[in-house]
Scaffold this active site. Structure first.
Site, PDB file in Angstrom:
ATOM      1  N   ARG A  41       0.487  -1.063  -0.193  1.00  0.00           N
ATOM      2  CA  ARG A  41      -0.137  -0.398   0.248  1.00  0.00           C
ATOM      3  C   ARG A  41       1.164   1.324  -0.136  1.00  0.00           C
ATOM      4  O   ARG A  41       2.139   1.384   0.262  1.00  0.00           O
ATOM      5  CB  ARG A  41      -1.102  -0.298   0.965  1.00  0.00           C
TER       6      ARG A  41
ATOM      7  N   HIS B  70      -1.067   0.432 -10.173  1.00  0.00           N
ATOM      8  CA  HIS B  70      -1.548  -0.101  -9.255  1.00  0.00           C
ATOM      9  C   HIS B  70      -3.041  -1.260  -9.953  1.00  0.00           C
ATOM     10  O   HIS B  70      -3.535  -1.897  -9.853  1.00  0.00           O
ATOM     11  CB  HIS B  70      -2.771   0.647  -8.189  1.00  0.00           C
TER      12      HIS B  70
END
Length: 309
Positions: A224, A272
């Site tokens: 993350r 991502h």
């Protein structure tokens, strides 16, 4: 009995088809078409609005569409006592394993340098290290990290992992706890982050941690974005403490157009996409857990809210 589903609209059709095939006895509702809230017993969601889950009075379980559950924990009204289940499914695992192997091989085989040579129209061979001389360390040795570690071992890399608790993975050296973090970092030439986002891991990858790696090490970020202090990472790249980085997650997404990462010569930026949940296989995992709950059994992969994963 109904199930509410919320994700990006582009993939809704594939999920609807998978649910219709594998869970025909449960009514599927696509958010925001909630209907009668009291009829909804299961929620399969990604980034639901704050308070939405608390508005479902008969909710029996919440399934995260992705591996991370920080998007759920960010909800101050998240209903307590309702099982939160993280996504563990074959498609997601295979995708992340492929990504980690690809990123590590790119760094191991000097692909950043070759890309820069291509931009400069420069032709030159770069000496190549054998894999046994390139030590890979995975910080966050959970399910995804463990599978990636086993795959990397198949290429001949010495692989270790660090996690909160000791893991047993054949051929992989396991480090655990704060007292072993410095030893783990000192023997890591390519650091792969697959950490879950918790209060303990936010801002964890900072100047101090990066300075514990051997000079010239490289970094793969697939956990993350908020785990990385980005200015510290840039400083490590600028100084040569790090020789390169493959970055899939960022503090702000989409990555702002003025971010230095876009044009940094030692960085590969990805939007991502390290791994995406496969509806066909993910629904099978969800169905298995729904059946377990209906039989009065504990669901698999339930999140420990105290740990945050």
């Amino acid at each position: 009995m109904a199930l509410i589903f919320k994700t990006d609209i582009e993939r809704g059709g594939a999920w609807r088809a998978a649910f219709a095939k594998q869970l025909p006895d449960v009514e599927l509702r696509l958010w925001p078409e909630v209907g009668a809230a009291e009829e909804i017993e299961y929620a399969v969601v990604w980034q639901p609005p704050a308070g939405f889950l608390a508005s479902l009075p008969n909710l029996k379980a919440v399934f995260s569409i992705g591996a991370g559950i920080d998007h759920l924990l960010a909800d101050p009204e998240l209903p307590r006592g309702v099982p939160i289940i993280r996504m563990v499914e074959p498609g997601l695992t295979v995708g992340m394993t492929q990504f980690v192997v690809m990123a590590c091989l790119m760094l191991h085989r000097s692909m950043i340098d070759y890309r820069n040579q291509q931009v400069a129209h420069h032709w030159e061979e770069i000496s190549q290290e054998p894999p046994e001389n390139r030590r890979i360390g995975i910080i966050g040795l959970g399910h995804l990290g463990g599978e990636a570690a086993k795959a990397l071992r198949g290429f001949g890399f010495p692989v270790s992992g660090w996690s909160r608790s000791r893991k047993q993975i054949e051929g992989v050296t396991s480090y655990a706890g704060e007292e072993e973090l410095s030893d783990f970092l000192a023997r890591t030439d390519i650091l792969v982050s697959l950490l879950p986002l918790t209060p303990q891991t936010e801002d964890m990858i900072d100047a101090k941690l990066l300075s514990g790696l051997p000079k010239g090490a490289s970094f793969v970020s697939a956990g993350r974005g908020r785990q990385v202090v980005e200015e510290d990472l840039l400083a490590a790249l600028d100084s040569g403490q790090l020789s390169g980085a493959v970055l899939d997650v960022f503090r702000e997404e989409p990555l702002p157009k003025d971010s230095r990462f876009w044009d940094h010569p030692r960085v590969i930026v990805l939007p991502h996409v390290a791994s995406m949940t496969n509806p066909a296989t993910a629904v099978g995992s969800i169905v298995e857990n729904i059946r377990r709950i209906q039989r009065g059994e504990a669901p698999l992969h339930q999140v420990d809210l105290e740990k945050g994963y």
